[in-house]
Design an enzyme around this catalytic site. Structure first.
Site, mmCIF file in Angstrom:
data_model
loop_
_atom_site.group_PDB
_atom_site.id
_atom_site.type_symbol
_atom_site.label_atom_id
_atom_site.label_comp_id
_atom_site.label_asym_id
_atom_site.label_seq_id
_atom_site.Cartn_x
_atom_site.Cartn_y
_atom_site.Cartn_z
ATOM 1 N N LYS A 54 -1.442 7.123 -6.047
ATOM 2 C CA LYS A 54 -1.204 5.682 -6.223
ATOM 3 C C LYS A 54 -2.027 4.937 -5.185
ATOM 4 O O LYS A 54 -2.323 5.475 -4.125
ATOM 5 C CB LYS A 54 0.282 5.354 -5.997
ATOM 6 C CG LYS A 54 1.175 6.007 -7.035
ATOM 7 C CD LYS A 54 2.626 5.950 -6.597
ATOM 8 C CE LYS A 54 3.498 6.690 -7.617
ATOM 9 N NZ LYS A 54 4.774 7.081 -7.060
ATOM 10 N N HIS A 106 0.333 1.460 -1.133
ATOM 11 C CA HIS A 106 1.428 0.575 -1.511
ATOM 12 C C HIS A 106 2.043 -0.075 -0.270
ATOM 13 O O HIS A 106 2.067 0.529 0.786
ATOM 14 C CB HIS A 106 2.471 1.462 -2.206
ATOM 15 C CG HIS A 106 3.498 0.696 -2.958
ATOM 16 N ND1 HIS A 106 4.600 0.169 -2.342
ATOM 17 C CD2 HIS A 106 3.597 0.368 -4.261
ATOM 18 C CE1 HIS A 106 5.333 -0.458 -3.249
ATOM 19 N NE2 HIS A 106 4.744 -0.341 -4.418
ATOM 20 N N HIS A 126 4.494 1.666 2.132
ATOM 21 C CA HIS A 126 4.104 2.545 3.240
ATOM 22 C C HIS A 126 3.728 1.754 4.495
ATOM 23 O O HIS A 126 3.435 2.335 5.522
ATOM 24 C CB HIS A 126 2.933 3.437 2.826
ATOM 25 C CG HIS A 126 3.302 4.399 1.748
ATOM 26 N ND1 HIS A 126 3.968 5.570 1.992
ATOM 27 C CD2 HIS A 126 3.139 4.338 0.408
ATOM 28 C CE1 HIS A 126 4.190 6.189 0.853
ATOM 29 N NE2 HIS A 126 3.700 5.472 -0.123
#
Length: 552
Positions: free
Chosen positions: A135, A138, A141
């Protein structure tokens, strides 16, 4: 000051070894309304805890103690408070010692305190950030990244050897899905995607060359992008590892569990470990899928064992959201039953969730968008200030100030608490914000630039007797205690609230203690005071992961 100069006298009167006094004496929190004593000795903490001392008794003890102590060249006043004995230090000595210490110790100020003197130097692994390669980076995190960075900075400042590890989610079913969907866009709506993803992951686990080269390509590209974002955040890692490193070692973990009779096969064909020993379903941890592929928990066990072999750490800290609390409890427990006593050295630092991070383009999920938004909004805010036009690199300054704003908003409360993100609150220049800290630092820097060369040689401590100066000096005294608190519970909020108070005190002093048109020795003394504030402000900000700006 009291520690080094008064401790022999105190330890004689109290009939206690001097080291027993280190944590019983503390600086008195400053008060905006009245001048307070400098230090207090807590009578409670001196009396043995097993004796049940009622309140009046402690108060009587405090009075008796105060009568036994006498003022001298160091202590100018002794009084009693609520179960404390309070000391006021000779003002000139206080000024001289504090300013000398701050300027001499520089970035080590507060860290050389006796509070840390018995501290053994340790090897500490901090695993943080750990985004998922399948991914884009984001915002989920972001917290792990800035909290882990703070913990690593603090441990390093205290003299420990720190290894910063980014443990990437670069293996597992989600990766199979990612690669499969990227390659077969047209199959996205097909029910067979999950099945195909599982097959692809199986090929990966079996070491299929074509699958692995495709996987490697995606992993490399992702890391390249991460490194760019980390650079903007001012964060670095000693090691980029990942779940993929442990695909073979996790098979060894399964063999070890089996040899110890801890591995149970289920009807579905999966393998589990029963941590309760009595079949309690909430304590069962799955360590292998029915097709023989590894899981997150198996790979975490393999990683922990590998790191112990590689680094022989004294402590390993995992920084992840609180949703993973149970996962880590299980991992640590499994390590223990596998016979690894060092499982006790592993620690999970959990944090809450950030809600409501939206940019002007709507809901935000990517960190890069947040960083761009911060920079943009900060540049717009700065455009109204006339000094901005003189900045060499307004983009960089805007990013640093914006990041400070983001970090302070995040670090103000308990890490475990969820909080609602607010752009308006982030960018307030007044009040308790990162913008205010950066603004204070920049203002104090410009004072040094304007007057520094002329006045810093002339310096008379007797000139700093105003209540505003005394409050600042008293507050500077407390820095070591604040660092000590944060080192005990790994919470940055103690340092944040200390720095905000220091900035408020500096703002008041800046308004009232003029440097321009003051006699040289007064100007010099004030400049020394402001320089000390700026130095401690910068030290604290750097620990939090903030780069102080000198202009804005």
């Amino acid at each position: 000051i009291v520690f080094s100069l008064e401790r022999p006298l105190l330890s004689r009167v109290l009939n206690l070894p001097p080291e027993n006094l280190i944590t019983s004496i503390s600086a008195v929190p400053i008060s905006q309304k009245e001048e307070v004593a400098d230090f207090q000795l807590s009578v409670d903490s001196l009396l043995e805890e097993d004796n049940d001392h009622s309140r009046p008794d402690t108060q009587v003890q405090a009075k008796r103690l105060a009568e036994k102590l006498r003022c001298d060249t160091v202590v100018s006043e002794i009084s009693t408070g609520q179960r404390t004995v309070n000391f006021k230090i000779n003002r000139e000595l206080l000024t001289k010692t504090v300013l000398q210490q701050v300027i001499e110790d520089g970035s080590k100020y507060g860290l050389k305190s006796e509070l840390f003197s018995g501290l053994p130097r340790k090897k500490i692994v901090v695993e943080f950030s750990s985004p998922n390669v399948a991914k884009k980076f984001h915002v989920g995190h972001l917290r792990s990244t800035i909290i882990g960075n703070f913990i690593a900075n603090l441990k390093e400042a205290l003299g420990h050897q720190v290894i910063r590890i980014n443990y990437l989610g670069d293996w597992g079913m989600q990766f199979g899905k990612y690669v499969y969907v990227q390659v077969n866009k047209e199959a996205a709506d097909d029910k067979s995607v999950a099945k195909s993803a599982q097959e692809f992951f199986q090929r990966l686990e079996l070491g299929d060359v074509q699958a692995l080269s495709l996987w490697q390509k995606f992993r490399d590209l992702s890391i390249e992008e991460y490194v760019r974002v980390y650079k903007r955040l001012g964060v670095y890692f000693d090691e980029y590892s990942g779940e993929s490193f442990y695909r073979e070692k996790s098979q060894e973990v399964l063999k070890l569990l089996e040899s110890k009779g801890l591995l149970l096969k289920t009807i579905k064909g999966t393998a589990v470990v029963d941590l309760s020993g009595n079949g309690d379903s909430s304590s069962i941890c799955t360590v292998m899928r029915s097709d023989g592929t590894s899981l997150y928990a198996t790979r975490d066990l393999a990683a922990a064992i590998d790191r112990m072999d590689k680094y022989n750490f004294d402590t390993m800290i995992y920084v992840t959201d609180k949703g993973q609390k149970k996962h880590f409890q299980q991992v640590f427990q499994m390590l223990k039953i596998m016979g690894y006593d060092w499982a006790e050295r592993c620690q999970h630092v959990p944090f809450g969730v950030v809600q409501g991070m939206k940019t002007r383009r709507g809901d935000v999920t990517f960190l890069e968008d947040v960083l761009n938004e911060i920079q943009l909004r900060m540049l717009q805010n700065m455009a109204s200030i006339k000094t901005t036009k003189e900045l060499k690199n307004p983009q960089e300054t805007a990013e640093r100030v914006g990041l400070a704003a983001l970090i302070i908003q995040d670090f103000k409360g308990l890490l475990l608490s969820d909080y609602k993100f607010s752009w308006d609150r982030v960018f307030q220049s007044r009040g308790d914000t990162g913008v205010f800290l950066q603004y204070t630092h920049a203002r104090l820097h410009s004072l040094e630039e304007t007057f520094g060369c002329g006045y810093l040689n002339d310096f008379n401590t007797a000139c700093l007797q105003e209540p505003q100066s005394v409050s600042i000096l008293q507050h500077l005294l407390r820095f070591d205690e604040v660092l000590y608190k944060s080192s005990q519970d790994l919470q940055p909020r103690h340092i944040v609230s200390y720095l905000l108070t220091l900035s408020h005190l500096a703002a008041v002093a800046h308004r009232t203690l003029q440097i321009k048109d003051s006699p040289p020795e007064v100007a010099g003394a004030r400049l020394h005071l402001f320089k000390a504030v700026r130095s401690v402000l910068a030290n604290g900000m750097k620990l939090l992961g903030i780069t102080p700006v000198c202009r804005m």
